[in-house]
Design a protein around this motif. Structure first.
Motif, PDB file in Angstrom:
ATOM      1  N   PRO A  10       0.838  -1.198   0.000  1.00 49.09           N
ATOM      2  CA  PRO A  10       0.000   0.000   0.000  1.00 49.09           C
ATOM      3  C   PRO A  10       0.878   1.256   0.000  1.00 49.09           C
ATOM      4  CG  PRO A  10       0.079  -0.951   2.190  1.00 49.09           C
ATOM      5  CD  PRO A  10       0.847  -1.870   1.289  1.00 49.09           C
ATOM      6  N   VAL A  11       0.402   2.299  -0.648  1.00 47.14           N
ATOM      7  CA  VAL A  11       1.133   3.561  -0.718  1.00 47.14           C
ATOM      8  C   VAL A  11       0.153   4.691  -0.368  1.00 47.14           C
ATOM      9  CG1 VAL A  11       2.405   5.128  -2.241  1.00 47.14           C
ATOM     10  CG2 VAL A  11       2.665   2.665  -2.510  1.00 47.14           C
ATOM     11  N   LEU A  12       0.521   5.492   0.604  1.00 43.03           N
ATOM     12  CA  LEU A  12      -0.315   6.639   0.975  1.00 43.03           C
ATOM     13  C   LEU A  12      -0.039   7.794   0.026  1.00 43.03           C
ATOM     14  CD1 LEU A  12       0.245   6.490   4.828  1.00 43.03           C
ATOM     15  CD2 LEU A  12      -1.708   5.622   3.544  1.00 43.03           C
ATOM     16  N   VAL A  13      -1.089   8.440  -0.480  1.00 38.94           N
ATOM     17  CA  VAL A  13      -0.897   9.503  -1.472  1.00 38.94           C
ATOM     18  C   VAL A  13      -0.090  10.678  -0.938  1.00 38.94           C
ATOM     19  CG1 VAL A  13      -2.365   9.780  -3.487  1.00 38.94           C
ATOM     20  CG2 VAL A  13      -3.422   9.574  -1.302  1.00 38.94           C
ATOM     21  N   HIS A  14      -0.197  10.978   0.333  1.00 35.09           N
ATOM     22  CA  HIS A  14       0.527  12.133   0.864  1.00 35.09           C
ATOM     23  C   HIS A  14       2.015  11.845   1.097  1.00 35.09           C
ATOM     24  CE1 HIS A  14      -0.640   9.997   4.571  1.00 35.09           C
ATOM     25  NE2 HIS A  14       0.472  10.492   5.060  1.00 35.09           N
ATOM     26  N   ALA A  15       2.461  10.593   0.933  1.00 36.83           N
ATOM     27  CA  ALA A  15       3.875  10.253   1.132  1.00 36.83           C
ATOM     28  C   ALA A  15       4.406   9.377  -0.007  1.00 36.83           C
ATOM     29  CB  ALA A  15       4.057   9.541   2.465  1.00 36.83           C
ATOM     30  N   THR A  16       3.834   9.536  -1.205  1.00 36.17           N
ATOM     31  CA  THR A  16       4.176   8.655  -2.328  1.00 36.17           C
ATOM     32  C   THR A  16       5.668   8.643  -2.640  1.00 36.17           C
ATOM     33  OG1 THR A  16       2.006   9.080  -3.275  1.00 36.17           O
ATOM     34  CG2 THR A  16       3.629   8.125  -4.731  1.00 36.17           C
ATOM     35  N   LYS A  17       6.276   9.798  -2.815  1.00 37.33           N
ATOM     36  CA  LYS A  17       7.694   9.853  -3.200  1.00 37.33           C
ATOM     37  C   LYS A  17       8.581   9.188  -2.154  1.00 37.33           C
ATOM     38  CE  LYS A  17      11.523  12.904  -4.458  1.00 37.33           C
ATOM     39  NZ  LYS A  17      12.422  11.802  -4.331  1.00 37.33           N
ATOM     40  N   GLN A  18       8.357   9.482  -0.914  1.00 40.86           N
ATOM     41  CA  GLN A  18       9.175   8.916   0.156  1.00 40.86           C
ATOM     42  C   GLN A  18       9.044   7.387   0.187  1.00 40.86           C
ATOM     43  OE1 GLN A  18       8.044  10.221   4.055  1.00 40.86           O
ATOM     44  NE2 GLN A  18       9.788   9.264   5.048  1.00 40.86           N
ATOM     45  N   ILE A  19       7.838   6.890   0.062  1.00 41.67           N
ATOM     46  CA  ILE A  19       7.608   5.442   0.088  1.00 41.67           C
ATOM     47  C   ILE A  19       8.262   4.769  -1.117  1.00 41.67           C
ATOM     48  CG2 ILE A  19       5.817   3.650  -0.065  1.00 41.67           C
ATOM     49  CD1 ILE A  19       4.013   5.659   1.555  1.00 41.67           C
ATOM     50  N   LEU A  20       8.058   5.329  -2.314  1.00 42.71           N
ATOM     51  CA  LEU A  20       8.654   4.731  -3.512  1.00 42.71           C
ATOM     52  C   LEU A  20      10.178   4.803  -3.481  1.00 42.71           C
ATOM     53  CD1 LEU A  20       6.182   5.970  -6.276  1.00 42.71           C
ATOM     54  CD2 LEU A  20       6.227   3.755  -5.106  1.00 42.71           C
ATOM     55  N   ASP A  21      10.736   5.905  -2.975  1.00 46.73           N
ATOM     56  CA  ASP A  21      12.196   6.009  -2.845  1.00 46.73           C
ATOM     57  C   ASP A  21      12.741   4.940  -1.903  1.00 46.73           C
ATOM     58  OD1 ASP A  21      12.374   8.127  -4.592  1.00 46.73           O
ATOM     59  OD2 ASP A  21      12.604   9.653  -3.034  1.00 46.73           O
ATOM     60  N   THR A  22      12.017   4.666  -0.832  1.00 42.16           N
ATOM     61  CA  THR A  22      12.455   3.646   0.127  1.00 42.16           C
ATOM     62  C   THR A  22      12.498   2.268  -0.533  1.00 42.16           C
ATOM     63  OG1 THR A  22      11.559   4.898   1.980  1.00 42.16           O
ATOM     64  CG2 THR A  22      11.946   2.550   2.349  1.00 42.16           C
ATOM     65  N   PHE A  23      11.432   1.909  -1.252  1.00 46.84           N
ATOM     66  CA  PHE A  23      11.433   0.610  -1.946  1.00 46.84           C
ATOM     67  C   PHE A  23      12.524   0.574  -3.012  1.00 46.84           C
ATOM     68  CE2 PHE A  23       7.023   0.210  -0.303  1.00 46.84           C
ATOM     69  CZ  PHE A  23       7.137  -1.049   0.261  1.00 46.84           C
ATOM     70  N   GLY A  24      12.710   1.676  -3.741  1.00 45.75           N
ATOM     71  CA  GLY A  24      13.747   1.731  -4.764  1.00 45.75           C
ATOM     72  C   GLY A  24      15.140   1.544  -4.198  1.00 45.75           C
ATOM     73  N   SER A  25      15.410   2.119  -3.034  1.00 49.33           N
ATOM     74  CA  SER A  25      16.737   1.966  -2.430  1.00 49.33           C
ATOM     75  C   SER A  25      16.967   0.538  -1.926  1.00 49.33           C
ATOM     76  CB  SER A  25      16.937   2.971  -1.291  1.00 49.33           C
ATOM     77  OG  SER A  25      16.074   2.690  -0.213  1.00 49.33           O
ATOM     78  N   ASP A  26      15.878  -0.214  -1.751  1.00 49.98           N
ATOM     79  CA  ASP A  26      15.996  -1.632  -1.385  1.00 49.98           C
ATOM     80  C   ASP A  26      16.071  -2.533  -2.613  1.00 49.98           C
ATOM     81  OD1 ASP A  26      15.971  -1.076   1.329  1.00 49.98           O
ATOM     82  OD2 ASP A  26      13.813  -1.414   1.543  1.00 49.98           O
ATOM     83  N   GLY A  27      16.126  -1.929  -3.801  1.00 46.38           N
ATOM     84  CA  GLY A  27      16.298  -2.703  -5.025  1.00 46.38           C
ATOM     85  C   GLY A  27      15.002  -3.067  -5.734  1.00 46.38           C
ATOM     86  N   TRP A  28      13.871  -2.581  -5.249  1.00 43.50           N
ATOM     87  CA  TRP A  28      12.586  -2.886  -5.877  1.00 43.50           C
ATOM     88  C   TRP A  28      12.324  -1.934  -7.032  1.00 43.50           C
ATOM     89  CZ3 TRP A  28      10.290  -7.305  -4.797  1.00 43.50           C
ATOM     90  CH2 TRP A  28      10.526  -7.908  -3.566  1.00 43.50           C
ATOM     91  N   GLU A  29      11.862  -2.471  -8.153  1.00 44.96           N
ATOM     92  CA  GLU A  29      11.483  -1.677  -9.315  1.00 44.96           C
ATOM     93  C   GLU A  29       9.964  -1.605  -9.373  1.00 44.96           C
ATOM     94  OE1 GLU A  29      11.682  -1.919 -14.196  1.00 44.96           O
ATOM     95  OE2 GLU A  29      12.912  -3.268 -13.015  1.00 44.96           O
TER      96      GLU A  29
END
Length: 51
Positions: A10-29
């Protein structure tokens, strides 16, 4: 042949960039993002190669 593992999160709309950046730094595309159960939530689908 590359093998993949997948994650749905799940991704909260008010924190989208932060959440996606976190997954990206863990290697998730990010593969896809779709509306969630209510207007403040999205559902993101990710993949990454199996180590």
């Amino acid at each position: 042949m590359t093998q993949w593992e997948y994650l749905t999160a799940p991704v909260l709309v008010h924190a989208t960039k932060q959440i996606l950046d976190t997954f990206g730094s863990d290697g998730w595309e990010l593969v896809q993002i779709v509306p969630g159960m209510n207007p403040e939530n999205l559902v993101a689908y990710f993949k990454r190669p199996v180590a």
